[in-house]
Design an enzyme around this catalytic site. Structure first.
Site, PDB file in Angstrom:
ATOM      1  N   CYS A  87       0.272  -1.140   0.372  1.00 13.60           N
ATOM      2  CA  CYS A  87       0.342   0.115   0.228  1.00 13.60           C
ATOM      3  C   CYS A  87       0.887   1.361  -0.323  1.00 13.60           C
ATOM      4  O   CYS A  87       2.189   1.465   0.580  1.00 13.60           O
ATOM      5  CB  CYS A  87      -1.341   0.190   1.059  1.00 13.60           C
ATOM      6  SG  CYS A  87      -0.267  -0.797   2.284  1.00 13.60           S
ATOM      7  N   ARG A 227       0.539 -10.331  18.003  1.00 16.76           N
ATOM      8  CA  ARG A 227      -0.779 -10.400  18.382  1.00 16.76           C
ATOM      9  C   ARG A 227      -0.471 -11.267  19.513  1.00 16.76           C
ATOM     10  O   ARG A 227       0.035 -12.409  19.553  1.00 16.76           O
ATOM     11  CB  ARG A 227      -1.034 -10.421  17.693  1.00 16.76           C
ATOM     12  CG  ARG A 227      -1.002 -11.409  16.968  1.00 16.76           C
ATOM     13  CD  ARG A 227      -1.969 -11.200  15.631  1.00 16.76           C
ATOM     14  NE  ARG A 227      -1.479 -10.900  14.344  1.00 16.76           N
ATOM     15  CZ  ARG A 227      -2.136 -11.226  13.432  1.00 16.76           C
ATOM     16  NH1 ARG A 227      -2.995 -11.933  13.147  1.00 16.76           N
ATOM     17  NH2 ARG A 227      -1.188 -10.471  11.799  1.00 16.76           N
ATOM     18  N   GLY A 228      -1.260 -10.413  20.658  1.00 14.82           N
ATOM     19  CA  GLY A 228      -2.067 -11.644  21.645  1.00 14.82           C
ATOM     20  C   GLY A 228      -1.438 -12.117  22.073  1.00 14.82           C
ATOM     21  O   GLY A 228      -0.220 -11.514  22.934  1.00 14.82           O
TER      22      GLY A 228
END
Length: 253
Positions: A87, A227-228
């Site tokens: 992106c 993550r987590g």
């Protein structure tokens, strides 16, 4: 039905000593940090004092930079451009071969995986443009006192340039910092981190095979899917201790 706002992106032309470098898709926040970070990452400057002036004209969509020591215009325009993946399209003048010639990273600092997961959570909670739109990337530095600083942009590499620009403007030392990012760690992302000298890079998503190969060669610790209570430790510099024994981190060779 609840709807989030749309993230912003604008074409911004970077002009260096009167020469147009390229047009970049950027979010109009922290543009001065971005300019310093991009110029450092691409080797145009070595320190913030190399910049004489930066004039940002948001209405015209231009960033005009004056360098005190100039640069080799002929060399620049004969170098091959490498358009970055993903992106917020960007461009780099460094190839994989160029990056392998960067100085290898040295640092004595180490971190527990649980600590990095905690800082990743703080990073997510302190990303206002992502929370507003759900469509922004972010980059974050963690200093040795545990303080975090966040920069955001539509492009993952732009966000990293913004946080690098902040660090060089503040005169921070790379060996005492951790870089966290929301984006995939590809070779050009790894090159930006290596150019500054970050010893540890963590991402909420994956690292590419090329980035991992470069990280091993340049002695950088790369952790993906942070993550987590999970993570993939792709490298093995010994700077990250997996203290989550019930959920093992996976080292990729």
């Amino acid at each position: 039905m609840y709807r989030k706002g749309c993230p912003d992106e604008y074409p911004i032309t970077l002009v260096l000593n009167g020469y147009e470098i390229a047009v970049f898709q950027l979010t109009k926040h922290d543009l001065e940090d971005w300019a310093y970070g991009y110029l450092f990452s691409e080797g145009f400057i070595q320190r913030s004092s190399d910049v004489g002036s930066i004039i940002i004209n948001e209405e015209m969509g231009t960033i005009n930079v004056s360098l005190l020591n100039g640069f080799n215009e002929e060399e620049l325009f004969t170098k091959k451009k490498h358009y970055t993946a993903g992106c917020g399209r960007g461009v780099t003048f460094f190839s994989m071969t160029d990056v392998k010639n960067f100085q290898k990273v040295s640092s004595e600092h180490s971190y527990k995986l649980s600590y990095l997961l905690k800082k990743r959570s703080e990073f997510a909670q302190n990303s206002p443009f992502y929370l507003e739109t759900g469509g922004m990337h972010g980059a974050c530095i963690v200093d040795e006192a545990g303080n975090i600083t966040v920069r955001e942009d539509i492009g993952r590499h732009n966000a990293v340039d913004k946080i690098i620009g902040h660090t060089i403007r503040m005169g921070l030392q790379p060996e005492r910092l951790v870089l966290l990012t929301t984006g995939r760690v590809s070779y050009e992302m790894l090159s930006k981190a290596a150019k500054f000298g970050f010893p540890v890079i963590g991402s909420r998503t994956a690292a590419t095979k090329q980035a991992v190969q470069l990280a091993k060669y340049l002695n950088i610790e790369v952790i993906g899917y942070l993550r987590g209570k999970m993570a993939n430790i792709y490298t093995s510099t010994g700077r990250v201790e997996n203290d989550l024994l019930e959920i093992p981190a996976v080292e990729m060779h």
